[in-house]
Write an enzyme that holds these catalytic residues in place. Structure first.
Site, mmCIF file in Angstrom:
data_model
loop_
_atom_site.group_PDB
_atom_site.id
_atom_site.type_symbol
_atom_site.label_atom_id
_atom_site.label_comp_id
_atom_site.label_asym_id
_atom_site.label_seq_id
_atom_site.Cartn_x
_atom_site.Cartn_y
_atom_site.Cartn_z
ATOM 1 N N HIS A 1 1.486 -7.106 3.717
ATOM 2 C CA HIS A 1 0.041 -6.909 3.502
ATOM 3 C C HIS A 1 -0.238 -6.528 2.043
ATOM 4 O O HIS A 1 -0.858 -5.503 1.755
ATOM 5 C CB HIS A 1 -0.490 -5.833 4.448
ATOM 6 N N ILE A 2 0.170 -7.407 1.137
ATOM 7 C CA ILE A 2 0.025 -7.107 -0.295
ATOM 8 C C ILE A 2 -0.846 -8.129 -1.026
ATOM 9 O O ILE A 2 -0.821 -8.182 -2.255
ATOM 10 C CB ILE A 2 1.408 -7.013 -0.982
#
Length: 342
Positions: free
Chosen positions: A309-310
């Site tokens: 989740h970057i």
């Protein structure tokens, strides 16, 4: 645990309170990037925060909200529900999340108490669009496998059939959700001389011709796309929309990318589709739950890339998000409508 505000590098900055301006208090559930913190300090707000880059424990959030704050500056990982709002009491006037997503906010409960909530709806989506394109290229060209082969010393003499991927040129790319992120992906992918760009959304977008995108049904998008990128919101209609039925309608050579929300894909069905070679590959930056437990079966799924989740993890994006959330907070506490009012 509360203390004076720190910037994102950890150095302590003075509160610089100005009681002549305001005596309102704001609680932040995490360290706030300095641009946003400065905006609130300069308005004279008393700013307290959870002194960590880790998620605040639930019991600590509830306990700390009992100290009667006027504003709650929260993150996507914080569930703001009845228990938190009960602890905050009637003094709470604003709930501002440093995120675009707001499914962690109980909006019904918030509005019932005449509290104004706001998200970062005006934050640029360029970083997520860039990341989506990165995932597309990494998956299509099998870069992770190549990197791991080098690390494992499996790189030998040149082979004509080793680690063959596929090119985007001439391919059909399908985008689910032509909002700001979907539009940004469309702008970027067109530079790769793709053959066709199609999209599915709740309705046709007036600006689709700006990126030469064709509005199609979901089934047509599934059937025709060589690469599908999910960029829509998580709603009751989109939750689990990529399931066994959807995968069965996709090309066996298709690749699936998700930079939206994990719940849009049924993880068990995705794992089966990849292991049974119903589709070729997938790359996802979001999961459900998020983070994905280390022992989750999805980690052992072949032809699947998972990133933590970057997609929005850039200095520029984080600083901008902190500013937008801070400006929302300032607007609400000043009796004005925030840009991201929910």
């Amino acid at each position: 645990m509360t203390c004076r505000i720190q910037n994102i590098w950890g150095r302590v900055s003075p509160l610089l309170l100005n009681s002549s301006k305001s005596n309102m208090k704001i609680y932040a559930t995490r360290k706030v990037p300095e641009p946003g913190a400065k905006l609130m300090r300069d308005k004279g707000y008393e700013l307290h925060f959870w002194d960590s880059d880790e998620v605040i424990p639930r019991k600590e959030l509830v306990k700390n909200m009992k100290k009667k704050y006027d504003g709650l500056y929260c993150m996507l990982t914080d569930t703001i529900d009845k228990a938190v709002l009960d602890a905050a009491g009637s003094q709470l006037k604003a709930v501002c999340t440093m995120s675009v997503g707001y499914e962690h906010l109980d909006l019904e409960e918030i509005k019932k108490r005449n509290i104004v909530a706001a998200n970062c709806s005006t934050v640029s989506s360029d970083c997520v669009s860039e990341f989506a394109l990165g995932l597309m290229l990494i998956a299509a060209r099998r870069m992770i496998e190549g990197y791991e082969a080098v690390k494992k010393k499996e790189w030998g003499p040149w082979k004509p059939m080793w680690l063959l991927g596929f090119e985007l040129i001439g391919k059909t790319v399908g985008i689910v959700g032509l909002g700001r992120i979907g539009f940004g992906i469309a702008q970027r992918v067109n530079a790769f001389k793709i053959g066709k760009l199609i999209y599915f959304d709740v309705k046709r977008c007036t600006y689709d011709k700006d990126v030469n995108a064709e509005f199609v049904t979901f089934d047509k998008l599934l059937a025709e796309s060589d690469m599908i990128c999910i960029a829509c919101n998580l709603t009751n209609e989109t939750k689990g929309m990529f399931n066994t039925s959807a995968f069965s309608k996709m090309k066996p050579s298709a690749c699936l990318i998700n930079v939206s929300r994990g719940g849009i894909i049924n993880h068990d069905d995705l794992r089966k589709a990849l292991n049974d070679e119903v589709i070729r590959c997938a790359a996802i930056d979001v999961t459900e739950p998020d983070p994905l437990p280390s022992d989750h079966p999805l980690h052992n799924t072949k032809n699947l890339i998972i990133t933590p989740h970057i997609a929005s993890s850039t200095w520029e994006a984080r600083n901008a998000m902190s500013e937008v959330a801070a400006n929302n907070m300032i607007a609400i506490l000043s009796g004005k409508d925030p840009a991201g009012k929910l």
